[in-house]
Design a protein around this motif. Sequence first.
Motif, mmCIF file in Angstrom:
data_model
loop_
_atom_site.group_PDB
_atom_site.id
_atom_site.type_symbol
_atom_site.label_atom_id
_atom_site.label_comp_id
_atom_site.label_asym_id
_atom_site.label_seq_id
_atom_site.Cartn_x
_atom_site.Cartn_y
_atom_site.Cartn_z
ATOM 1 N N GLY A 78 9.093 18.687 117.755
ATOM 2 C CA GLY A 78 8.362 18.859 116.503
ATOM 3 C C GLY A 78 8.972 19.927 115.619
ATOM 4 N N ALA A 79 9.450 21.007 116.232
ATOM 5 C CA ALA A 79 10.080 22.077 115.457
ATOM 6 C C ALA A 79 11.355 21.588 114.774
ATOM 7 C CB ALA A 79 10.385 23.266 116.372
ATOM 8 N N LEU A 80 12.158 20.804 115.487
ATOM 9 C CA LEU A 80 13.376 20.260 114.882
ATOM 10 C C LEU A 80 13.045 19.297 113.751
ATOM 11 C CD1 LEU A 80 15.624 19.624 118.027
ATOM 12 C CD2 LEU A 80 15.783 21.497 116.373
ATOM 13 N N ALA A 81 11.994 18.498 113.942
ATOM 14 C CA ALA A 81 11.571 17.575 112.880
ATOM 15 C C ALA A 81 11.094 18.359 111.659
ATOM 16 C CB ALA A 81 10.466 16.659 113.404
ATOM 17 N N TRP A 82 10.363 19.434 111.886
ATOM 18 C CA TRP A 82 9.885 20.279 110.786
ATOM 19 C C TRP A 82 11.063 20.918 110.057
ATOM 20 C CZ3 TRP A 82 6.815 25.475 111.446
ATOM 21 C CH2 TRP A 82 6.362 25.895 110.180
ATOM 22 N N ALA A 83 12.024 21.443 110.802
ATOM 23 C CA ALA A 83 13.199 22.051 110.181
ATOM 24 C C ALA A 83 13.968 21.028 109.354
ATOM 25 C CB ALA A 83 14.105 22.655 111.254
ATOM 26 N N THR A 84 14.042 19.802 109.857
ATOM 27 C CA THR A 84 14.714 18.733 109.111
ATOM 28 C C THR A 84 13.988 18.446 107.805
ATOM 29 O OG1 THR A 84 15.494 17.724 111.181
ATOM 30 C CG2 THR A 84 15.488 16.334 109.213
ATOM 31 N N ALA A 85 12.659 18.393 107.858
ATOM 32 C CA ALA A 85 11.867 18.145 106.651
ATOM 33 C C ALA A 85 12.039 19.272 105.638
ATOM 34 C CB ALA A 85 10.388 17.978 107.026
ATOM 35 N N VAL A 86 12.112 20.508 106.136
ATOM 36 C CA VAL A 86 12.314 21.652 105.243
ATOM 37 C C VAL A 86 13.660 21.541 104.533
ATOM 38 C CG1 VAL A 86 12.695 24.148 105.180
ATOM 39 C CG2 VAL A 86 10.821 23.206 106.541
ATOM 40 N N LEU A 87 14.699 21.202 105.276
ATOM 41 C CA LEU A 87 16.021 21.067 104.656
ATOM 42 C C LEU A 87 16.061 19.914 103.666
ATOM 43 C CD1 LEU A 87 18.688 21.799 107.422
ATOM 44 C CD2 LEU A 87 17.757 23.300 105.660
ATOM 45 N N TRP A 88 15.385 18.836 103.981
ATOM 46 C CA TRP A 88 15.343 17.701 103.055
ATOM 47 C C TRP A 88 14.692 18.108 101.736
ATOM 48 C CZ3 TRP A 88 17.426 13.120 102.278
ATOM 49 C CH2 TRP A 88 16.814 12.236 101.392
ATOM 50 N N ARG A 89 13.600 18.867 101.832
ATOM 51 C CA ARG A 89 12.927 19.321 100.615
ATOM 52 C C ARG A 89 13.800 20.314 99.858
ATOM 53 N NH1 ARG A 89 8.609 21.149 102.825
ATOM 54 N NH2 ARG A 89 9.122 23.372 102.800
ATOM 55 N N GLN A 90 14.448 21.223 100.588
ATOM 56 C CA GLN A 90 15.284 22.222 99.928
ATOM 57 C C GLN A 90 16.509 21.599 99.284
ATOM 58 O OE1 GLN A 90 16.039 25.108 103.005
ATOM 59 N NE2 GLN A 90 14.150 26.230 102.606
ATOM 60 N N ARG A 91 17.000 20.509 99.854
ATOM 61 C CA ARG A 91 18.160 19.833 99.267
ATOM 62 C C ARG A 91 17.845 19.308 97.869
ATOM 63 N NH1 ARG A 91 19.791 14.512 98.990
ATOM 64 N NH2 ARG A 91 22.058 14.161 98.910
ATOM 65 N N ARG A 92 16.609 18.921 97.649
ATOM 66 C CA ARG A 92 16.207 18.360 96.355
ATOM 67 C C ARG A 92 15.888 19.439 95.325
ATOM 68 N NH1 ARG A 92 11.428 14.377 97.649
ATOM 69 N NH2 ARG A 92 11.847 13.718 95.510
ATOM 70 N N GLN A 93 15.890 20.705 95.758
ATOM 71 C CA GLN A 93 15.526 21.768 94.836
ATOM 72 C C GLN A 93 16.466 22.968 94.987
ATOM 73 O OE1 GLN A 93 11.595 21.770 96.339
ATOM 74 N NE2 GLN A 93 11.918 23.372 97.830
ATOM 75 N N LEU A 94 17.760 22.691 95.205
ATOM 76 C CA LEU A 94 18.740 23.755 95.330
ATOM 77 C C LEU A 94 18.785 24.566 94.052
ATOM 78 C CD1 LEU A 94 21.688 21.907 97.123
ATOM 79 C CD2 LEU A 94 20.025 23.469 98.138
ATOM 80 N N ASP A 95 19.051 25.854 94.213
ATOM 81 C CA ASP A 95 19.108 26.764 93.064
ATOM 82 C C ASP A 95 20.280 26.340 92.172
ATOM 83 O OD1 ASP A 95 19.277 28.827 91.280
ATOM 84 O OD2 ASP A 95 18.889 30.389 92.765
ATOM 85 N N PRO A 96 20.016 25.906 90.925
ATOM 86 C CA PRO A 96 21.104 25.447 90.058
ATOM 87 C C PRO A 96 22.079 26.542 89.672
ATOM 88 C CG PRO A 96 19.055 25.674 88.822
ATOM 89 C CD PRO A 96 18.702 25.874 90.262
ATOM 90 N N ALA A 97 21.689 27.804 89.864
ATOM 91 C CA ALA A 97 22.585 28.912 89.497
ATOM 92 C C ALA A 97 23.643 29.158 90.551
ATOM 93 C CB ALA A 97 21.758 30.175 89.290
ATOM 94 N N THR A 98 23.529 28.486 91.696
ATOM 95 C CA THR A 98 24.513 28.716 92.764
ATOM 96 C C THR A 98 25.211 27.424 93.077
ATOM 97 O OG1 THR A 98 22.741 28.382 94.394
ATOM 98 C CG2 THR A 98 23.238 30.642 93.735
#
Length: 244
Positions: A224-244
């Motif tokens: 479950g922890a790995l699945a949660w971490a995967t979901a977090v990365l998926w969400r973060q991929r869609r909202q990467l900081d445009p300044a970097t």
Amino acid sequence: MVYRACPKCHHQPLPTEQALPAQCPACGLVLAKYQARGAGRVVGDARTAGEHTPPPGEPRVSSLVWQARLALLLAFALWTCFIWRDVDLVDGKSGSHLLHLILLPFHEAGHYLLFPWFGEFMMILGGTLGQHLLPLVAGAHFLWWQRDVFAVALALWLLGFSLVDMSVYMYDALEPQLTLLDGMTGRESGGHDWINLFDRLGLLHRAQHIGEFWAAVGVMVMAGALAWATAVLWRQRRQLDPAT
């Protein structure tokens, strides 16, 4: 205009008085200057256009940080496969001797530093509680002070392993064969934590079933922890900081 959340990093709460020189306590954005240059309207337009923004309290991450986290997640996923392959309750193997050694000092601290003040039963149980406290305290730190949900998920993964590690000692209680720190088995030294705990609770005859149950729980927590971490990365991929 008074911002309820920082328009840059979405930190909450913000100062009630937002005139100069009031800043966001998380990222240092000067709120009055941000509003003066019309950035609030730009953000509003971007949201209308469908730009994904992080949930309140969760900052954006840079592309470099996201890629490093992805590599770390893949490494943890591969490591997890090896751990699950090597878990053997009958032979007393938790799947990772390294992680067992990392948890061991906290296990001993639970016995002799944290829980000896609450009676003999809690002192015995305190070893297991002490090793569980390591990922729990780490997870709380990452959640409340770092606002790093990805790190919280990895702390939960470590808690899952700690449950597996605990289950090995539970299973061993019925027919002790694990070599303890004194170089003897539980049978030779007069018992270990879970021999004593199960004996006091009248559950010694069910030790192996209880160990198998908690091993399964630990495996599910790790998954479950790995699945949660995967979901977090998926969400973060869609909202990467445009300044970097």
